[in-house]
Scaffold this active site. Structure first.
Site, PDB file in Angstrom:
ATOM      1  N   GLY A  12       0.781  -1.236   0.000  1.00 54.63           N
ATOM      2  CA  GLY A  12       0.000   0.000   0.000  1.00 54.63           C
ATOM      3  C   GLY A  12       0.811   1.283   0.000  1.00 54.63           C
ATOM      4  O   GLY A  12       0.338   2.321   0.462  1.00 54.63           O
ATOM      5  N   ASN A  14       1.539   3.017  -2.607  1.00 52.94           N
ATOM      6  CA  ASN A  14       0.854   3.955  -3.507  1.00 52.94           C
ATOM      7  C   ASN A  14      -0.361   4.577  -2.823  1.00 52.94           C
ATOM      8  O   ASN A  14      -0.644   5.758  -3.003  1.00 52.94           O
ATOM      9  CB  ASN A  14       0.474   3.269  -4.819  1.00 52.94           C
ATOM     10  CG  ASN A  14       1.632   3.203  -5.787  1.00 52.94           C
ATOM     11  OD1 ASN A  14       2.019   4.217  -6.370  1.00 52.94           O
ATOM     12  ND2 ASN A  14       2.224   2.027  -5.932  1.00 52.94           N
ATOM     13  N   ILE A  94      -9.921  -7.382 -13.103  1.00 50.90           N
ATOM     14  CA  ILE A  94     -11.198  -6.693 -12.896  1.00 50.90           C
ATOM     15  C   ILE A  94     -12.268  -7.373 -13.747  1.00 50.90           C
ATOM     16  O   ILE A  94     -12.129  -7.483 -14.973  1.00 50.90           O
ATOM     17  CB  ILE A  94     -11.068  -5.194 -13.278  1.00 50.90           C
ATOM     18  CG1 ILE A  94      -9.967  -4.533 -12.437  1.00 50.90           C
ATOM     19  CG2 ILE A  94     -12.391  -4.455 -13.094  1.00 50.90           C
ATOM     20  CD1 ILE A  94     -10.184  -4.573 -10.941  1.00 50.90           C
ATOM     21  N   ASN A 108      -5.425   2.709 -13.224  1.00 49.73           N
ATOM     22  CA  ASN A 108      -4.476   1.728 -12.682  1.00 49.73           C
ATOM     23  C   ASN A 108      -3.060   2.282 -12.776  1.00 49.73           C
ATOM     24  O   ASN A 108      -2.729   2.991 -13.719  1.00 49.73           O
ATOM     25  CB  ASN A 108      -4.584   0.432 -13.508  1.00 49.73           C
ATOM     26  CG  ASN A 108      -3.612  -0.636 -13.057  1.00 49.73           C
ATOM     27  OD1 ASN A 108      -3.510  -0.936 -11.868  1.00 49.73           O
ATOM     28  ND2 ASN A 108      -2.886  -1.224 -14.001  1.00 49.73           N
ATOM     29  N   HIS A 110       0.781   1.026 -13.273  1.00 49.64           N
ATOM     30  CA  HIS A 110       1.558  -0.141 -13.693  1.00 49.64           C
ATOM     31  C   HIS A 110       3.047   0.221 -13.660  1.00 49.64           C
ATOM     32  O   HIS A 110       3.439   1.280 -14.161  1.00 49.64           O
ATOM     33  CB  HIS A 110       1.143  -0.588 -15.100  1.00 49.64           C
ATOM     34  CG  HIS A 110       1.857  -1.840 -15.523  1.00 49.64           C
ATOM     35  ND1 HIS A 110       1.499  -3.085 -15.057  1.00 49.64           N
ATOM     36  CD2 HIS A 110       2.942  -2.017 -16.313  1.00 49.64           C
ATOM     37  CE1 HIS A 110       2.328  -3.983 -15.550  1.00 49.64           C
ATOM     38  NE2 HIS A 110       3.206  -3.368 -16.317  1.00 49.64           N
TER      39      HIS A 110
HETATM   40  C1  GAR Z   1       3.312  -1.263  -7.368  1.00 52.88           C
HETATM   41  O1  GAR Z   1       4.631  -1.298  -7.859  1.00 52.88           O
HETATM   42  C2  GAR Z   1       2.322  -1.228  -8.524  1.00 52.88           C
HETATM   43  O2  GAR Z   1       2.757  -0.471  -9.610  1.00 52.88           O
HETATM   44  C3  GAR Z   1       2.229  -2.686  -8.862  1.00 52.88           C
HETATM   45  O3  GAR Z   1       2.198  -3.342  -7.609  1.00 52.88           O
HETATM   46  C4  GAR Z   1       2.955  -2.567  -6.665  1.00 52.88           C
HETATM   47  C5  GAR Z   1       2.125  -2.345  -5.419  1.00 52.88           C
HETATM   48  O4  GAR Z   1       2.847  -1.708  -4.405  1.00 52.88           O
HETATM   49  N1  GAR Z   1       1.077  -2.973  -9.684  1.00 52.88           N
HETATM   50  C6  GAR Z   1       1.081  -3.870 -10.663  1.00 52.88           C
HETATM   51  O5  GAR Z   1       2.025  -4.567 -10.933  1.00 52.88           O
HETATM   52  C7  GAR Z   1      -0.225  -3.953 -11.446  1.00 52.88           C
HETATM   53  N2  GAR Z   1      -0.056  -4.703 -12.653  1.00 52.88           N
HETATM   54  P1  GAR Z   1       2.128  -0.978  -3.191  1.00 52.88           P
HETATM   55  O6  GAR Z   1       1.114  -1.966  -2.584  1.00 52.88           O
HETATM   56  O7  GAR Z   1       3.241  -0.672  -2.221  1.00 52.88           O
HETATM   57  O8  GAR Z   1       1.450   0.270  -3.709  1.00 52.88           O
END
Ligand code: GAR
Length: 197
Positions: A12, A14, A94, A108, A110
């Site tokens: 989490g 982000n 989704i 989203n 990525h």
């Molecule tokens: C992040 O790096 C995000 O970009 C990625 O998962 C991580 C979550 O980190 N998402 C994907 O790969 C989606 N395809 P977080 O829980 O610390 O935000």
């Protein structure tokens, strides 16, 4: 005010970047009304609780079929009725019904420069492993609208990040988060909030 629901699966960071941007006043006219996790152990749920944000877990594991989970997920979103759904490290495909009902209202983040290293099977550390394996010198992150495909929707923002000699997937992941994700995700939400005004 743009009322957002944030969907998470893990650490989490982000989500935290969005919370911090709202708190510092950088991100205006945005309110996080709910956090949804598919994983009961996601630290993101703690982050939400620490901020007094309504948070819930909807895990596929608590349903007999995928259809039952999809329905519960859609019902929760309908009940929350956010202006925007933000997938911030949400590692669940989704359901088509959700993209249909919330068309143009899901974004989203990525961790690569789409169209590189994206689509089915590219998530989390796997994206950075693939980038290092290919030997790219520049990677980055992308915020995009979510459509019925995987990482195929219109791009809102991208930011490039340098790959350095000796990078491991973990080191590269951290740099992409710090130099790209935590910046462009709040900024993209801010853009959408401005458009709504
Ligand atoms: C992040 O790096 C995000 O970009 C990625 O998962 C991580 C979550 O980190 N998402 C994907 O790969 C989606 N395809 P977080 O829980 O610390 O935000």
């Amino acid at each position: 005010m743009l009322r957002i629901a944030v969907c998470v699966s893990g650490g989490g960071t982000n989500l935290q970047a969005i919370i911090d941007s709202i708190k510092s006043g950088k991100l205006e006219d945005v309110e996080i009304i709910s956090v949804i996790s598919n994983n009961p152990n996601a630290y993101a749920l703690e982050r939400a609780k620490n901020e007094g944000i309504e948070a819930r877990c909807i895990s596929p594991k608590s349903f007999e079929t995928r259809e039952d989970f999809n329905e519960a997920f859609l019902n929760a979103l309908n009940e929350i009725n956010p202006d925007l759904i933000v997938l911030a490290g949400f590692l669940v495909v989704i359901p088509p019904k959700v993209t249909e009902v919330f068309k143009g209202r899901i974004i989203n983040i990525h961790p690569s420069l789409i169209p590189s290293f994206c689509g089915t099977g590219f998530y989390g550390l796997k994206v950075h492993e693939a980038a290092l394996k290919r030997g790219v010198k520049i990677t980055g992150a992308t915020v995009h609208y979510v459509d019925e495909g995987t990482d195929t929707g219109p791009i809102i923002m991208q930011k490039a990040v340098e790959v350095k000699e000796g990078d491991t997937p973990e080191i590269l992941q951290r740099r992409v988060m710090e130099q790209a994700e935590w910046i462009i995700l709040p900024e993209s939400i801010g853009l959408i909030a401005k458009e709504k005004k």
